[in-house]
Design a protein around this motif. Structure first.
Motif, PDB file in Angstrom:
ATOM      1  N   ARG A 216       0.830  -1.205   0.000  1.00 50.63           N
ATOM      2  CA  ARG A 216       0.000   0.000   0.000  1.00 50.63           C
ATOM      3  C   ARG A 216       0.873   1.269   0.000  1.00 50.63           C
ATOM      4  O   ARG A 216       0.564   2.252  -0.677  1.00 50.63           O
ATOM      5  CB  ARG A 216      -0.934  -0.007   1.205  1.00 50.63           C
ATOM      6  CG  ARG A 216      -2.090  -0.981   1.074  1.00 50.63           C
ATOM      7  CD  ARG A 216      -3.152  -0.709   2.126  1.00 50.63           C
ATOM      8  NE  ARG A 216      -2.646  -0.919   3.476  1.00 50.63           N
ATOM      9  CZ  ARG A 216      -2.753  -2.060   4.142  1.00 50.63           C
ATOM     10  NH1 ARG A 216      -3.336  -3.115   3.555  1.00 50.63           N
ATOM     11  NH2 ARG A 216      -2.275  -2.174   5.365  1.00 50.63           N
ATOM     12  N   ALA A 219       2.324   1.748  -3.402  1.00 48.28           N
ATOM     13  CA  ALA A 219       1.291   2.207  -4.332  1.00 48.28           C
ATOM     14  C   ALA A 219       1.008   3.699  -4.146  1.00 48.28           C
ATOM     15  O   ALA A 219       0.838   4.445  -5.136  1.00 48.28           O
ATOM     16  CB  ALA A 219       0.021   1.393  -4.128  1.00 48.28           C
ATOM     17  N   LYS A 220       0.961   4.137  -2.876  1.00 47.38           N
ATOM     18  CA  LYS A 220       0.738   5.555  -2.610  1.00 47.38           C
ATOM     19  C   LYS A 220       1.902   6.403  -3.145  1.00 47.38           C
ATOM     20  O   LYS A 220       1.693   7.478  -3.724  1.00 47.38           O
ATOM     21  CB  LYS A 220       0.557   5.785  -1.117  1.00 47.38           C
ATOM     22  CG  LYS A 220      -0.761   5.265  -0.571  1.00 47.38           C
ATOM     23  CD  LYS A 220      -0.873   5.526   0.921  1.00 47.38           C
ATOM     24  CE  LYS A 220      -2.187   4.986   1.468  1.00 47.38           C
ATOM     25  NZ  LYS A 220      -2.310   5.225   2.931  1.00 47.38           N
ATOM     26  N   GLU A 223       1.567   6.669  -6.849  1.00 45.86           N
ATOM     27  CA  GLU A 223       0.530   7.628  -7.207  1.00 45.86           C
ATOM     28  C   GLU A 223       1.020   9.063  -7.022  1.00 45.86           C
ATOM     29  O   GLU A 223       0.730   9.946  -7.861  1.00 45.86           O
ATOM     30  CB  GLU A 223      -0.720   7.383  -6.355  1.00 45.86           C
ATOM     31  CG  GLU A 223      -1.450   6.098  -6.692  1.00 45.86           C
ATOM     32  CD  GLU A 223      -2.660   5.872  -5.795  1.00 45.86           C
ATOM     33  OE1 GLU A 223      -2.908   6.732  -4.912  1.00 45.86           O
ATOM     34  OE2 GLU A 223      -3.341   4.851  -5.981  1.00 45.86           O
ATOM     35  N   GLU A 226       3.320   9.966  -9.825  1.00 52.92           N
ATOM     36  CA  GLU A 226       2.565  10.172 -11.051  1.00 52.92           C
ATOM     37  C   GLU A 226       1.873  11.533 -11.060  1.00 52.92           C
ATOM     38  O   GLU A 226       1.835  12.200 -12.118  1.00 52.92           O
ATOM     39  CB  GLU A 226       1.522   9.048 -11.185  1.00 52.92           C
ATOM     40  CG  GLU A 226       0.770   9.046 -12.478  1.00 52.92           C
ATOM     41  CD  GLU A 226       1.661   8.721 -13.664  1.00 52.92           C
ATOM     42  OE1 GLU A 226       1.307   9.114 -14.797  1.00 52.92           O
ATOM     43  OE2 GLU A 226       2.715   8.083 -13.456  1.00 52.92           O
ATOM     44  N   ARG A 227       1.395  11.973  -9.924  1.00 53.55           N
ATOM     45  CA  ARG A 227       0.766  13.291  -9.836  1.00 53.55           C
ATOM     46  C   ARG A 227       1.788  14.384 -10.067  1.00 53.55           C
ATOM     47  O   ARG A 227       1.501  15.400 -10.751  1.00 53.55           O
ATOM     48  CB  ARG A 227       0.117  13.467  -8.461  1.00 53.55           C
ATOM     49  CG  ARG A 227      -1.142  12.626  -8.274  1.00 53.55           C
ATOM     50  CD  ARG A 227      -1.617  12.761  -6.828  1.00 53.55           C
ATOM     51  NE  ARG A 227      -2.729  11.845  -6.594  1.00 53.55           N
ATOM     52  CZ  ARG A 227      -3.272  11.647  -5.387  1.00 53.55           C
ATOM     53  NH1 ARG A 227      -2.756  12.294  -4.338  1.00 53.55           N
ATOM     54  NH2 ARG A 227      -4.284  10.823  -5.251  1.00 53.55           N
TER      55      ARG A 227
END
Length: 231
Positions: A216, A219-220, A223, A226-227
């Motif tokens: 998790r 994954a965060k 993300e 990617e932002r």
């Protein structure tokens, strides 16, 4: 000056009695007695001891007839545990008994007593009064728990003191623990293995939980990166 020779330790043989031979002797004895008791109980009839000229004789003779009679009279239905305990003890001797013989015998006696009391409680096979002349629990079961239907219902010591529910809890607990102690070759090793299995299971759960938390987190982070690229 010459050095004094020190005597070296020698492998002195220890003359111990061969326990294997003794174990096999007890194993054969228990196996033979177990088979004899089983055949005696299966071929027992009340006329074998009550009649001078019985129509059917016991397959184990007078020994089988009177052994079955007194066993069924004293402990009732629990008498069928005797051949099973003897045969199982023979197997344990072959495999290597870890518990002391005295402790296992005490467990068997307690199992027979509580088994007869449970038979009296649930009124097992109470219609066959020719075989179980003192009722399904025998004399022991009648004293410990009491009579339900034969010949006059009356409570025993445990039923008067704890009632039906309390007696059932105590009897089933003692019976289950003693039966487990008899069946297991080394109960301490079994408890240790169970504890090890529980610890391994808990450790795997923690590892899986930490792996999921790490996934998790990754994954965060992915993300978030990617932002940042999109911005």
């Amino acid at each position: 000056m010459a050095k004094r020779d020190t005597p070296k330790a020698k492998n002195v043989p220890s003359f111990r009695p061969a326990r294997g031979r003794i174990s096999w002797l007890w194993s054969v004895l228990c196996l033979v007695l177990g088979v004899l008791f089983a055949v005696a109980f299966l071929t027992y009839d009340a006329n074998q001891t009550e009649s001078t000229n019985p129509q059917f004789t016991n397959a184990v003779g007078y020994f089988g007839a009177y052994s079955a009679k007194y066993a069924c009279s004293v402990i009732g239905v629990a008498a069928w545990l005797l051949p099973f305990f003897l045969v199982w003890t023979a197997m344990l001797y072959v495999r290597g008994m870890r518990h002391s013989v005295i402790s296992r015998l005490i467990a068997m006696v307690l199992c027979l007593i509580t088994g007869s009391a449970l038979a009296a409680m649930y009124d097992l096979f109470s219609t066959d009064y020719e075989r179980y002349i003192a009722g399904p629990g025998g004399w022991i079961g009648n004293i410990v728990y009491g009579r339900e239907s034969y010949p006059n219902p009356e409570p025993g010591v445990l039923r008067q003191f704890l009632g039906e529910f309390g007696s059932a809890v105590v009897l089933w607990t003692i019976y289950g623990l003693c039966f487990l102690y008899i069946l297991v070759r080394d109960i301490s090793a079994e408890v240790h293995d169970l504890g090890e299995a529980l610890r391994d299971w808990n450790k795997k759960r923690k590892e899986q939980r930490s792996e999921r938390a790490e996934l998790r987190r990754l994954a965060k982070e992915a993300e978030a990166r990617e932002r940042e690229r999109r911005m």
